[in-house]
Write a protein that holds these residues in place. Sequence first.
Motif, mmCIF file in Angstrom:
data_model
loop_
_atom_site.group_PDB
_atom_site.id
_atom_site.type_symbol
_atom_site.label_atom_id
_atom_site.label_comp_id
_atom_site.label_asym_id
_atom_site.label_seq_id
_atom_site.Cartn_x
_atom_site.Cartn_y
_atom_site.Cartn_z
ATOM 1 N N PHE A 1 -3.363 4.620 1.173
ATOM 2 C CA PHE A 1 -2.089 3.942 1.389
ATOM 3 C C PHE A 1 -1.384 3.590 0.082
ATOM 4 O O PHE A 1 -0.158 3.516 0.043
ATOM 5 N N TRP A 2 -2.154 3.362 -0.986
ATOM 6 C CA TRP A 2 -1.542 3.006 -2.264
ATOM 7 C C TRP A 2 -0.634 4.120 -2.778
ATOM 8 O O TRP A 2 0.461 3.846 -3.290
ATOM 9 N N VAL A 3 -1.061 5.350 -2.631
ATOM 10 C CA VAL A 3 -0.303 6.484 -3.180
ATOM 11 C C VAL A 3 1.080 6.634 -2.524
ATOM 12 O O VAL A 3 2.099 6.626 -3.229
ATOM 13 N N PRO A 4 1.196 6.753 -1.204
ATOM 14 C CA PRO A 4 2.530 6.948 -0.626
ATOM 15 C C PRO A 4 3.433 5.713 -0.727
ATOM 16 O O PRO A 4 4.646 5.854 -0.936
ATOM 17 N N ILE A 5 2.851 4.514 -0.586
ATOM 18 C CA ILE A 5 3.673 3.306 -0.685
ATOM 19 C C ILE A 5 4.247 3.168 -2.090
ATOM 20 O O ILE A 5 5.420 2.815 -2.275
ATOM 21 N N THR A 6 3.452 3.453 -3.084
ATOM 22 C CA THR A 6 3.944 3.426 -4.461
ATOM 23 C C THR A 6 5.003 4.503 -4.677
ATOM 24 O O THR A 6 6.038 4.263 -5.309
ATOM 25 N N ALA A 7 4.768 5.687 -4.132
ATOM 26 C CA ALA A 7 5.717 6.795 -4.288
ATOM 27 C C ALA A 7 7.073 6.473 -3.674
ATOM 28 O O ALA A 7 8.124 6.819 -4.240
ATOM 29 N N VAL A 8 7.077 5.811 -2.533
ATOM 30 C CA VAL A 8 8.336 5.456 -1.862
ATOM 31 C C VAL A 8 9.196 4.583 -2.772
ATOM 32 O O VAL A 8 10.431 4.697 -2.787
ATOM 33 N N ASN A 9 8.574 3.732 -3.547
ATOM 34 C CA ASN A 9 9.322 2.829 -4.416
ATOM 35 C C ASN A 9 9.910 3.518 -5.644
ATOM 36 O O ASN A 9 10.681 2.898 -6.388
ATOM 37 N N PHE A 10 9.538 4.776 -5.875
ATOM 38 C CA PHE A 10 10.153 5.541 -6.955
ATOM 39 C C PHE A 10 11.349 6.361 -6.454
ATOM 40 O O PHE A 10 11.982 7.069 -7.233
ATOM 41 N N LEU A 11 11.651 6.261 -5.166
ATOM 42 C CA LEU A 11 12.829 6.929 -4.614
ATOM 43 C C LEU A 11 14.080 6.125 -4.950
ATOM 44 O O LEU A 11 14.001 4.920 -5.203
ATOM 45 N N PRO A 12 15.270 6.761 -4.945
ATOM 46 C CA PRO A 12 16.511 6.013 -5.141
ATOM 47 C C PRO A 12 16.614 4.864 -4.153
ATOM 48 O O PRO A 12 16.132 4.955 -3.018
ATOM 49 N N VAL A 13 17.245 3.785 -4.564
ATOM 50 C CA VAL A 13 17.194 2.554 -3.801
ATOM 51 C C VAL A 13 17.824 2.680 -2.420
ATOM 52 O O VAL A 13 17.389 2.010 -1.461
ATOM 53 N N ASP A 14 18.838 3.539 -2.261
ATOM 54 C CA ASP A 14 19.447 3.673 -0.939
ATOM 55 C C ASP A 14 18.480 4.358 0.042
ATOM 56 O O ASP A 14 18.440 4.015 1.232
ATOM 57 N N ILE A 15 17.685 5.330 -0.463
ATOM 58 C CA ILE A 15 16.686 5.980 0.391
ATOM 59 C C ILE A 15 15.575 4.989 0.735
ATOM 60 O O ILE A 15 15.103 4.923 1.873
ATOM 61 N N PHE A 16 15.160 4.209 -0.257
ATOM 62 C CA PHE A 16 14.160 3.173 -0.001
ATOM 63 C C PHE A 16 14.666 2.168 1.035
ATOM 64 O O PHE A 16 13.918 1.733 1.915
ATOM 65 N N GLY A 17 15.948 1.806 0.936
ATOM 66 C CA GLY A 17 16.530 0.875 1.899
ATOM 67 C C GLY A 17 16.470 1.400 3.321
ATOM 68 O O GLY A 17 16.188 0.650 4.260
ATOM 69 N N GLU A 18 16.717 2.698 3.494
ATOM 70 C CA GLU A 18 16.634 3.294 4.827
ATOM 71 C C GLU A 18 15.190 3.296 5.338
ATOM 72 O O GLU A 18 14.933 3.039 6.510
ATOM 73 N N PHE A 19 14.262 3.583 4.436
ATOM 74 C CA PHE A 19 12.838 3.570 4.798
ATOM 75 C C PHE A 19 12.442 2.190 5.308
ATOM 76 O O PHE A 19 11.802 2.055 6.364
ATOM 77 N N GLU A 20 12.834 1.153 4.590
ATOM 78 C CA GLU A 20 12.493 -0.212 4.985
ATOM 79 C C GLU A 20 13.190 -0.609 6.282
ATOM 80 O O GLU A 20 12.636 -1.355 7.087
ATOM 81 N N PHE A 21 14.411 -0.123 6.470
ATOM 82 C CA PHE A 21 15.156 -0.454 7.685
ATOM 83 C C PHE A 21 14.386 -0.011 8.931
ATOM 84 O O PHE A 21 14.182 -0.794 9.866
ATOM 85 N N TRP A 22 13.931 1.240 8.940
ATOM 86 C CA TRP A 22 13.272 1.765 10.133
ATOM 87 C C TRP A 22 11.887 1.171 10.329
ATOM 88 O O TRP A 22 11.466 0.907 11.463
ATOM 89 N N PHE A 23 11.170 0.935 9.229
ATOM 90 C CA PHE A 23 9.853 0.319 9.372
ATOM 91 C C PHE A 23 9.969 -1.132 9.833
ATOM 92 O O PHE A 23 9.185 -1.587 10.677
ATOM 93 N N ALA A 24 10.915 -1.872 9.284
ATOM 94 C CA ALA A 24 11.099 -3.265 9.694
ATOM 95 C C ALA A 24 11.571 -3.352 11.132
ATOM 96 O O ALA A 24 11.252 -4.305 11.845
ATOM 97 N N LEU A 25 12.336 -2.347 11.565
ATOM 98 C CA LEU A 25 12.832 -2.338 12.941
ATOM 99 C C LEU A 25 11.671 -2.263 13.936
ATOM 100 O O LEU A 25 11.738 -2.846 15.025
ATOM 101 N N ILE A 26 10.590 -1.557 13.555
ATOM 102 C CA ILE A 26 9.401 -1.483 14.414
ATOM 103 C C ILE A 26 8.835 -2.882 14.649
ATOM 104 O O ILE A 26 8.433 -3.234 15.764
#
Length: 540
Positions: free
Chosen positions: A162-187
């Motif tokens: 889990f450390w590898v992909p979660i860390t990798a997501v945070n190296f994405l541009p912030v707008d893409i990261f924001g979308e990722f968090e939106f859908w996960f938080a929606l769950i």
Amino acid sequence: MATAAEGIEPKAHDHSDKMAAHSASDVEKLSTPPTGELQRKLSSRHLQFVAIGGTVGTGIFIASGGSLAKAGPAGLLLAYIFVGTLVYSVMLSLGEMATYLPVSGAFTQYASRFVDPSLGFSMGWIYWFSWATTYALELTAAGLIIQWWNADLSIGIFITIFWVPITAVNFLPVDIFGEFEFWFALIKVVALVGFWIFAICVNAGVGKQGYLGFKYWDSPGAFAPSDLAQGSVAKFVSFWTVLIQAGFAFQGTELCAIGAGESANPRVTMPKAIRRTFWSIFPLFVFTIFFIGILVPYDLETLTAGGTNAGASPLVIAIQLAGVSALPDILNAILLTVVLSAASSNVYSGSRVLVGLAEEGCGPAFLKRTSKRGVPYYATAVTAAMGLLAYMNLSSNGGQAFNWLLNIVSVAGFIAWTCIFICHLGFMRALKAQNIGRDTLPYKSWGGRGLAIYGLTFCAIITLTQGFTAFVPWNTEDFFIAYVSLILFSVLYIGHKLITRSKFVKPAEADIFTGKFEDEISETWEESSASTWKKLMNKF
């Protein structure tokens, strides 16, 4: 005449080309955020769900069970409502400052500017350490959740996975990261609302227990009395003991202000994000705690078993008591997404705090370096590396050290909230000293000074008294576990003060302009290319 005309015509043509080239350059410059620094690409929706992602986690899904056993359903509900009023005060104070000065790291910079550089240093570093450590805690929780299905598997395997992909997501541009968090938080939101519906049905008599009503409020009771006192005082003591745990559950609500330096048009997005964040999280928590309290008796042994997987979740316990066999596995899978979403928000918030510390000179300058797409890669890498502390759980003596880190996380939230109120009071003093009316601010806290003092008073009292059980009887180990974060905060503050000889900021000299977001630039970034082109052409 012909020669003269021929001489004039090329000049006019050249001027047009230069004007077009100049205008196109200005359009590109104004409509695109600068490279090499944080970029304003987060909408109010992104900010709201980043905060929800960091807040709604193990605190409400798992730790609330132990709190129920300590305080009882009514005591726990009152604790969450009371802490909710403090959080509301925090959000209003933050909203006033973050909308006016949407800078990186938000309140960690406000402390240095409006109150005392030493306060900004100590507050910023303990807040960063809190979120970086929480990342390790969430990774550990993810491994334990997997063990629900197979207890023989090592937690270390899943910490790595889990450390590898979660860390990798945070190296994405912030707008893409924001979308990722939106859908996960929606769950998470959907899961909790689904639990409400389930609770209403079970309470009405759908489960094997029949109609419940407020059965468990009557027996074993609405309040769980403490062993440290008698009568009504015992009920109050139980209520007070779970305030710090309720605060841990709410910790992260303030994260929408951490993203102020990356918000698009903060004059508009920040007030929306702050209002929506609180009014999203507060009902989610209060209703969930209420339904847990009417479905689960506080004297159930499972609540105090000390587990950290789905088996210790009061939501799962409520499902099992109702006699539903399939839902625990489903909820455990949802719980995994809850933990991973929170872990992702931990890295984001911690990295932005580091950027703010670096910009204020309270941390190494290289931490504020960003990629061309605005990702602070050094700050992100340093924060993510702290997640590797989760491997301490694999050693025989690691658990005790990890509990100390957990306490730092719990109390650091109240320390941060206390400092936010101090910053807001300093901000209002600075505005008055520099003849700037609060009515001119883009967002104004309706409670003003009175609400800030209310929040400051109770957050400080809770921070100082949350470890009172170590005094009756005296227990040295429990004392240090309860107050290690406060001790660390004091050491950082005093150490910085002695080394730098920093002085308290005078209200008339406070920097309330650097980082102030201009409406014109904000509007330009949000306009279409055609609209911006027209605006620039009119200037010629």
